[in-house]
Design an enzyme around this catalytic site. Structure first.
Site, PDB file in Angstrom:
ATOM      1  N   TYR B 176      35.325 -12.745  22.007  1.00 31.53           N
ATOM      2  CA  TYR B 176      36.008 -12.018  20.291  1.00 31.53           C
ATOM      3  C   TYR B 176      37.317 -13.160  20.614  1.00 31.53           C
ATOM      4  O   TYR B 176      38.340 -12.799  19.695  1.00 31.53           O
ATOM      5  CB  TYR B 176      36.698 -10.830  21.402  1.00 31.53           C
ATOM      6  CG  TYR B 176      37.263  -9.637  20.320  1.00 31.53           C
ATOM      7  CD1 TYR B 176      37.310  -8.390  20.676  1.00 31.53           C
ATOM      8  CD2 TYR B 176      37.634  -9.979  19.094  1.00 31.53           C
ATOM      9  CE1 TYR B 176      38.492  -7.624  19.177  1.00 31.53           C
ATOM     10  CE2 TYR B 176      38.621  -9.153  18.102  1.00 31.53           C
ATOM     11  CZ  TYR B 176      38.408  -8.160  18.673  1.00 31.53           C
ATOM     12  OH  TYR B 176      39.753  -7.045  17.575  1.00 31.53           O
ATOM     13  N   GLU B 183      39.887 -17.699  13.711  1.00 31.08           N
ATOM     14  CA  GLU B 183      40.660 -16.920  12.893  1.00 31.08           C
ATOM     15  C   GLU B 183      42.404 -17.403  12.506  1.00 31.08           C
ATOM     16  O   GLU B 183      42.436 -18.086  11.154  1.00 31.08           O
ATOM     17  CB  GLU B 183      39.927 -16.120  12.767  1.00 31.08           C
ATOM     18  CG  GLU B 183      38.915 -15.098  12.720  1.00 31.08           C
ATOM     19  CD  GLU B 183      38.296 -13.772  13.047  1.00 31.08           C
ATOM     20  OE1 GLU B 183      39.139 -12.761  12.458  1.00 31.08           O
ATOM     21  OE2 GLU B 183      37.457 -13.607  13.667  1.00 31.08           O
TER      22      GLU B 183
END
Lengths: 214, 254
Positions: B176, B183
């Site tokens: 994660y 991103e």
């Protein structure tokens, strides 16, 4: 409702820090911008007065979370619309005075319609009671929309905003109208359904919000 | 964020595989799953998605071995990545028609954030396609999705190996943050090019009296990671404790 009223005026008067400093407290040279301010303010003043003097609510108060959501929605959109309409670089409608006049007519008619429906709905329910009755058209021509629609107040409201959008030719206004329309359609459908459930003899021709269609 | 969001909400809502009471997160769940036709379709869907992401994984490895470096591997898996990640939009449909018990809103949010990154950032701003940050989130997503889709497949068939369940509820701890970093770095890298090209932006004056600044929009998106990431992350940690301890109890009774 005082929020959107006040916020719009901040933009209209071009209060400092919104647009560049050379525009502080200047005024637009477009008639339509002044008209828009009058219409927007009129709309919210009307709403305020109706809340105070016309509406008879079946529920006492509104939950706190709703108030927060409502305010964010109204204040946010009012600011967003007002920013563009009162912007120094605002572009008036493509078809000029004709477009503005037509749109203004739509707006005024729908505001009158909306008010008529609110009055008609109020007269359905005696003061202090919580009775529920089927609304019917009265002598007022604006209420004849009850023949075709369960919630003509919403129909007129959407109409008003569409008029305002055409008058200002401003995309954020159109988006605001669309969002409002979506929400009001949901409410209208719900109201329509509860009418159907509660009253056996409910007029079959009526649609929730748009005659024959929705 | 898109990486974990995909796993988080799905886990939180009891998985996108219509697990007919496999007792994933709670022992007292009603035995209600999709009908046999829907189950067959979902199994096929999840198998295809697992295979798709495996293709991407293999593609990455092969490209790395061929090139000898891990830079600019994006181009070797660009097409399958776009195809299979965009295909995930079907999952929103699955929730909407009720064959998957997750929330439409949550699933839309997850899938849209992934699709946004693929199309509105990486595809649209060609200059970032050579960034290493792209590889970072692609790897995170690939591993996550392979595990997630195989998890759903096995759940639907009522034969869930503990390893898969463990992997799904454990690897996110690393994947994660890895995905989120990739991103964010990618969006950050895209900013100057967006500003330069005025990408997806419209300015005043124009006849619709509207303006949109994609640059500012991207910055807002980056800021939104700050409240959202911790929430999802800790939700998943909480889910992990629930799920993995429950399985321990099950094992005790066997």
């Amino acid at each position: 409702y005082a929020g959107p009223l006040f916020i719009y005026l901040l933009f209209y008067f071009r209060v400092p820090f919104i647009y560049g400093h050379k525009y502080d407290f200047t005024s637009s040279r477009h008639t339509v911008v002044h008209l828009a301010c009058i219409c927007h303010s009129f709309h919210y003043v009307k709403r305020l007065l109706e809340t105070l003097f016309v509406h008879r609510f079946s529920h006492g108060t509104m939950p706190l979370r709703n108030i927060f959501k409502n305010c964010t929605y109204y204040w946010g959109f009012a600011a967003w619309m007002a920013y563009y309409i009162n912007h120094p670089l605002y572009t008036p409608p493509t078809y000029g005075a004709q477009q503005v006049k037509l749109a203004l007519a739509i707006f005024v008619i729908c505001q009158l319609g909306n008010f008529s429906i609110h009055m008609a709905l109020r007269d359905l329910r005696p003061a202090g009671s919580k009775t529920r009755k089927i609304p019917y058209p009265t002598k007022n021509p604006f209420t004849w929309l009850f023949l075709l629609v369960s919630c003509p107040n919403y129909t007129y409201e959407v109409g008003s905003w569409i008029g305002f959008a055409i008058m200002t030719q401003c995309l954020p206004v159109a988006l605001f109208s669309l969002v409002g329309f979506t929400q009001m359609t949901i409410w209208a459908k719900g109201k329509h359904r509860s009418y159907l459930k509660e009253f056996r003899d409910y007029p079959p021709l009526r649609m929730p919000i748009i005659p024959f269609v929705l | 964020m898109a990486a974990a969001a995909a796993t988080a909400a799905a886990k939180g809502n009891g998985g996108g595989g219509g697990r007919a009471g496999t007792g994933d997160a709670s022992g007292t769940r009603k035995k209600k799953g999709p009908g046999p036709l829907a189950t067959a379709y979902l199994v096929i869907y999840n198998v295809v998605m697992t295979a798709g992401w495996l293709v991407i994984a293999v593609g990455l490895v092969r490209a790395y071995l061929a090139k000898g470096s891990y830079h600019s591997l994006y181009y070797s898996i660009e097409k399958p990545l776009k195809f299979f990640q965009t295909g995930a939009l079907l999952e929103v449909l699955h929730c909407a028609i009720g064959i998957v018990p997750s929330s439409v809103v949550l699933t839309s949010f997850q899938v849209m954030s992934r699709v946004f990154l693929i199309w509105a950032v990486t595809h649209s701003v060609k200059e970032v396609q050579t960034e290493d940050s792209v590889l970072l989130f692609v790897i995170a997503w690939t591993i996550t999705e392979i595990i997630r889709y195989s998890f759903y497949t096995f759940s639907l068939l009522n034969h869930l190996p503990y390893l898969i369940k463990w992997a799904r509820y454990t690897l996110f701890i690393v994947l994660y943050p890895m995905g989120v970093s990739g991103e964010l770095l990618t969006i950050y890298a895209a900013l100057p090019f967006v500003r330069q090209a005025g990408l997806y932006s419209i300015s005043l004056p124009n006849k619709y009296n509207f303006s949109f600044d994609y640059y500012a929009f991207l910055i807002l998106i980056m800021i939104s990671y700050i409240p959202i990431f911790p929430q999802l992350y800790f939700h998943m940690i909480h889910q992990r404790r629930k799920v993995l301890s429950h399985t321990e109890e099950h094992k005790k009774f066997e």
